[in-house]
Design a protein around this motif. Structure first.
Motif, PDB file in Angstrom:
ATOM      1  N   GLU A 133      31.912 -15.636  46.206  1.00 62.06           N
ATOM      2  CA  GLU A 133      31.854 -15.403  47.658  1.00 62.06           C
ATOM      3  C   GLU A 133      32.373 -14.012  48.018  1.00 62.06           C
ATOM      4  O   GLU A 133      31.864 -13.366  48.930  1.00 62.06           O
ATOM      5  CB  GLU A 133      32.669 -16.462  48.410  1.00 62.06           C
ATOM      6  N   TYR A 134      33.380 -13.584  47.282  1.00 59.74           N
ATOM      7  CA  TYR A 134      33.937 -12.240  47.511  1.00 59.74           C
ATOM      8  C   TYR A 134      32.852 -11.187  47.311  1.00 59.74           C
ATOM      9  O   TYR A 134      32.653 -10.302  48.145  1.00 59.74           O
ATOM     10  CB  TYR A 134      35.103 -12.021  46.551  1.00 59.74           C
ATOM     11  N   ASP A 135      32.127 -11.273  46.187  1.00 60.78           N
ATOM     12  CA  ASP A 135      31.060 -10.304  45.918  1.00 60.78           C
ATOM     13  C   ASP A 135      29.951 -10.392  46.962  1.00 60.78           C
ATOM     14  O   ASP A 135      29.405  -9.377  47.400  1.00 60.78           O
ATOM     15  CB  ASP A 135      30.480 -10.533  44.527  1.00 60.78           C
ATOM     16  N   LEU A 136      29.602 -11.604  47.363  1.00 62.33           N
ATOM     17  CA  LEU A 136      28.537 -11.763  48.347  1.00 62.33           C
ATOM     18  C   LEU A 136      28.896 -11.149  49.697  1.00 62.33           C
ATOM     19  O   LEU A 136      28.018 -10.741  50.459  1.00 62.33           O
ATOM     20  CB  LEU A 136      28.201 -13.246  48.523  1.00 62.33           C
ATOM     21  N   ALA A 137      30.199 -11.031  49.983  1.00 62.41           N
ATOM     22  CA  ALA A 137      30.622 -10.409  51.241  1.00 62.41           C
ATOM     23  C   ALA A 137      30.224  -8.940  51.306  1.00 62.41           C
ATOM     24  O   ALA A 137      30.148  -8.360  52.401  1.00 62.41           O
ATOM     25  CB  ALA A 137      32.133 -10.552  51.414  1.00 62.41           C
ATOM     26  N   SER A 138      29.945  -8.336  50.149  1.00 64.67           N
ATOM     27  CA  SER A 138      29.518  -6.931  50.138  1.00 64.67           C
ATOM     28  C   SER A 138      28.178  -6.741  50.833  1.00 64.67           C
ATOM     29  O   SER A 138      27.825  -5.614  51.211  1.00 64.67           O
ATOM     30  CB  SER A 138      29.421  -6.434  48.688  1.00 64.67           C
ATOM     31  N   LEU A 139      27.421  -7.814  51.003  1.00 68.32           N
ATOM     32  CA  LEU A 139      26.091  -7.704  51.610  1.00 68.32           C
ATOM     33  C   LEU A 139      26.130  -7.812  53.128  1.00 68.32           C
ATOM     34  O   LEU A 139      25.103  -7.607  53.789  1.00 68.32           O
ATOM     35  CB  LEU A 139      25.179  -8.786  51.026  1.00 68.32           C
ATOM     36  N   ARG A 140      27.276  -8.106  53.690  1.00 68.52           N
ATOM     37  CA  ARG A 140      27.361  -8.247  55.149  1.00 68.52           C
ATOM     38  C   ARG A 140      27.022  -6.959  55.891  1.00 68.52           C
ATOM     39  O   ARG A 140      26.373  -7.015  56.952  1.00 68.52           O
ATOM     40  CB  ARG A 140      28.753  -8.749  55.540  1.00 68.52           C
ATOM     41  N   PRO A 141      27.431  -5.784  55.402  1.00 67.90           N
ATOM     42  CA  PRO A 141      27.016  -4.559  56.099  1.00 67.90           C
ATOM     43  C   PRO A 141      25.508  -4.353  56.132  1.00 67.90           C
ATOM     44  O   PRO A 141      25.003  -3.587  56.964  1.00 67.90           O
ATOM     45  CB  PRO A 141      27.691  -3.453  55.286  1.00 67.90           C
ATOM     46  N   LEU A 142      24.777  -5.042  55.255  1.00 68.97           N
ATOM     47  CA  LEU A 142      23.315  -4.984  55.264  1.00 68.97           C
ATOM     48  C   LEU A 142      22.712  -6.040  56.186  1.00 68.97           C
ATOM     49  O   LEU A 142      21.492  -6.165  56.279  1.00 68.97           O
ATOM     50  CB  LEU A 142      22.777  -5.187  53.845  1.00 68.97           C
ATOM     51  N   GLY A 143      23.576  -6.812  56.841  1.00 66.09           N
ATOM     52  CA  GLY A 143      23.102  -7.873  57.713  1.00 66.09           C
ATOM     53  C   GLY A 143      22.711  -9.133  56.968  1.00 66.09           C
ATOM     54  O   GLY A 143      22.018  -9.993  57.518  1.00 66.09           O
ATOM     55  N   LEU A 144      23.188  -9.270  55.721  1.00 67.76           N
ATOM     56  CA  LEU A 144      22.831 -10.420  54.898  1.00 67.76           C
ATOM     57  C   LEU A 144      24.023 -11.360  54.768  1.00 67.76           C
ATOM     58  O   LEU A 144      25.152 -10.912  54.540  1.00 67.76           O
ATOM     59  CB  LEU A 144      22.395  -9.967  53.500  1.00 67.76           C
TER      60      LEU A 144
END
Length: 342
Positions: A133-144
């Motif tokens: 989940e930590y790694d997936l949070a990196s995609l939030r700036p892309l709107g994902l």
């Protein structure tokens, strides 16, 4: 946001790279026409060699200064327009800048100077979440905001054939009634290792009670500890440490009823191929680094190991790994093996 040429950076170990695969899958689904590359350390590339989301694997250069400069020039010429750095490291942050990408996303939970090197710092997640989940949070700036949380590992038919040949060489009847159990007695760091004599006792009890065949896994550097377990075990488990590539090992695990081992890459591989896992944790946190994918049981005493994580432990016989008893591990194994039988 238009993205056509993406670089993901993960300069860590085997398990870390495997846990990052949900990010790769999510990026491919969000940007099906983009070129997706990943920069990783040498020795971890086999985890991703068949992954369908990736267009290019790039191995980080750690040689002479001249070779490293040529490597960085090569990265710059690739003209990435998006870099997602999953490494949590200063070196990878500098690499993201050197690529020249206008969009650079990374983590900076420690509030260090490297946060200035990213165009977007991924928002830290609450304490207690898994690394996936930590790694997936990196995609939030892309709107994902993807919900894919299971690591993925792809195995070729050649890998499967090699694993089956290994089982034949060991005279293992993989189609018979005798279950296979892989015990992984080694680990990258000594402080993560459960005592070899306890693995030997566990192997004997499992072989006696469940009539299962025990295989001792590990890479070539862990063969010594596997041989130590075999010498101490009356059941004389077979050693496969150092005999298989990562994907051949993963293919072999698919024939097994259980994996038992310390926190490490092999544990994550077993979980990714849906083998029941008994994981032994000491100085690392299972809520952050525990197995993801298969049914599992984790043994963990919850000690605060910050005082002695590196390079040694000050607790002696009361350290976090020795506090895990053979009875506890055998009980966890029994619950999972009985589930396999039913």
């Amino acid at each position: 946001m238009r993205v056509t040429n993406i670089l993901v950076i993960k300069l860590r170990h085997i398990g870390d790279v495997l846990l990052a695969t949900p990010v790769l899958t999510a990026l491919r689904e969000a940007y099906p026409d983009a070129k997706l590359s990943i920069l990783i350390n040498r020795g971890t590339e086999e985890i991703l060699v068949h992954h369908p989301a990736i267009d290019e694997l790039i191995i980080a250069e750690k040689g002479a200064v001249g070779a490293q400069l040529r490597f960085l020039v090569m990265l710059r010429r690739k003209s990435f327009d998006c870099v997602v750095d999953l490494t949590d490291g200063d070196r990878s942050a500098w690499i993201s800048v050197i690529t020249g990408s206008p969009l650079r996303i990374g983590f900076n939970a420690e509030h260090r100077w490297r946060g200035l090197l990213y165009s977007h710092v991924a928002t830290p997640l609450p304490e207690g979440l898994h690394r996936v989940e930590y790694d997936l949070a990196s995609l939030r700036p892309l709107g994902l905001t993807p919900c894919l949380t299971r690591p993925t590992l792809y195995i070729s038919s050649d890998d499967s054939a090699s694993a089956e040949q290994t089982l034949r060489d060991l005279d293992v009847d993989r189609n018979g009634s005798r279950m296979l159990v892989v015990i992984q007695p080694g680990a990258r760091y000594p402080l993560k290792v459960w005592p070899s004599e306890r693995f030997a006792e566990l192997a004997d009890r499992l072989a006696s009670v469940f009539n299962c065949r025990i295989l001792l896994g590990g890479d070539s550097k862990e063969r010594d500890v596997a041989e130590s377990v075999r010498r101490q075990a009356a059941s004389k488990p077979a050693i496969i440490a150092g005999q298989l590539s990562l994907l051949q090992f993963a293919a072999l695990l698919k024939h097994c009823a259980l994996f038992v081992g310390n926190d490490g890459g092999a544990m994550h591989i077993a979980a990714a191929v849906d083998v029941p896992v008994v994981a032994l944790f000491g100085p690392t946190y299972p809520y952050r680094w525990g197995p993801r994918g298969s049914v599992s049981e984790v043994l963990y005493k919850g000690l605060d190991c910050r005082a002695c994580y590196h390079p040694t432990c000050i607790r002696g016989e009361q350290n976090c790994m020795r506090m895990i008893s053979v009875d506890e591990v055998f009980a966890a194994c029994s619950r999972l093996l009985q589930g396999v039988r039913t």
